[in-house]
Design an enzyme around this catalytic site. Structure first.
Site, PDB file in Angstrom:
ATOM      1  N   CYS A  66       0.846  -1.192   0.000  1.00 57.87           N
ATOM      2  CA  CYS A  66       0.000   0.000   0.000  1.00 57.87           C
ATOM      3  C   CYS A  66       0.878   1.237   0.000  1.00 57.87           C
ATOM      4  CB  CYS A  66      -0.924   0.020   1.211  1.00 57.87           C
ATOM      5  SG  CYS A  66      -1.971  -1.437   1.313  1.00 57.87           S
TER       6      CYS A  66
ATOM      7  N   PHE B  92      -4.778   1.306  17.978  1.00 62.35           N
ATOM      8  CA  PHE B  92      -3.996   0.717  19.073  1.00 62.35           C
ATOM      9  C   PHE B  92      -4.900   0.042  20.095  1.00 62.35           C
ATOM     10  CE2 PHE B  92      -0.397   3.475  17.744  1.00 62.35           C
ATOM     11  CZ  PHE B  92       0.564   2.473  17.653  1.00 62.35           C
TER      12      PHE B  92
END
Length: 263
Positions: A105, A245
């Site tokens: 990507c 996260f």
């Protein structure tokens, strides 16, 4: 078609070298033709290919949705997908014609997006869906527990669709973008509404992933990893809640925190 393969390796562990075999993820080039014209070659994991094609063509604006497709023929032996469509956005099809999209990507793929996404800010519909913090932890644990191919190979990304109560759908691919297109394509084919649900993701929330999330209509994306600065800026502009996260008993809420409730 197999999605993983055995390879001979030399493994070092605890001060010793041993000949072993390891499972690795398969890369599969799929060339998409729309109305007999070559459009793009996508390097992907060879499963749920019809969903991938539908999700990709719709999210890239080549077609408006599954109703624009009359027929799809996937020939796995040669790596070709032939799409017969009753409507094609000629500008987007021409712009994307004969591009090669790798499983990574990088910057080249991000440039592939931005030139045709200016109307996204006007078309995005915000969701009123909320999630509690305990529900987010529960869904991430459920999502990761089901990621069998990643556990075996360590070489794929996972994307899913969830509610506060369960993970409804999960797909994996060597490309983050492909995994999300497979989710979107399945929902389009089966008439599943996504506005009241959330995208759950294993990898980094890049700008392209943020754009694809917006195009599905989802207003919440949850990830074990972090967003990029550009993705955060886009999430703020588009009104998308980005949570990253999500590990153990902690998480970072980057944008639209009003959708995340304590309990």
């Amino acid at each position: 078609m197999e999605i993983s393969a055995k390879e001979a390796i030399l493994r070092y562990e605890n001060g010793r070298l041993e000949n072993q075999t390891a499972l690795v993820a398969v890369e599969f080039p799929l060339t998409i033709y729309v109305n007999k014209e070559e459009l793009v070659t996508i390097v992907c994991t060879p499963e749920y290919l019809e969903d991938l094609v539908i999700g990709f063509l719709t999210s890239e604006g080549v077609i408006r949705g599954v109703a624009d497709i009359d027929e799809i023929e996937i020939i796995e032996s040669t790596g070709h997908a032939y799409v017969s469509a009753n409507f094609v956005n000629k500008f987007n099809a021409k712009y994307r014609s004969k591009r090669y999209i790798t499983s990574c990507c990088g910057k080249s793929r991000e440039n592939f997006y931005f030139q045709s996404d200016a109307s996204l800010l006007e078309s995005y519909n915000e969701t009123e869906t909320t999630l509690t913090i305990p529900a987010i932890f529960a869904r991430m644990n459920e999502f990761e527990a089901a990621s069998e191919t990643f556990k075996r190979t360590g070489g794929v990304h996972n994307a899913g669709l969830c509610t506060a109560d369960e993970v409804l759908l999960s797909r994996m691919d060597i490309g983050r973008h492909n995994a999300l297109d497979k989710i979107y394509g399945y929902c389009l084919r089966n008439g599943i509404e996504v506005q009241d649900k959330a995208i759950i993701f294993s990898g980094r929330i890049s700008s392209e992933i943020l754009i694809k999330t917006a195009k599905t209509g989802c207003g919440i994306i949850l990830s074990r990893s972090a967003p990029t600065e550009l993705a955060i800026q886009m999430a703020q502009e588009l009104g998308i809640t980005a949570v990253g996260f999500i590990r153990g008993e902690s998480m970072n809420i980057y944008t639209r925190s009003d959708r995340i409730l304590m309990k």
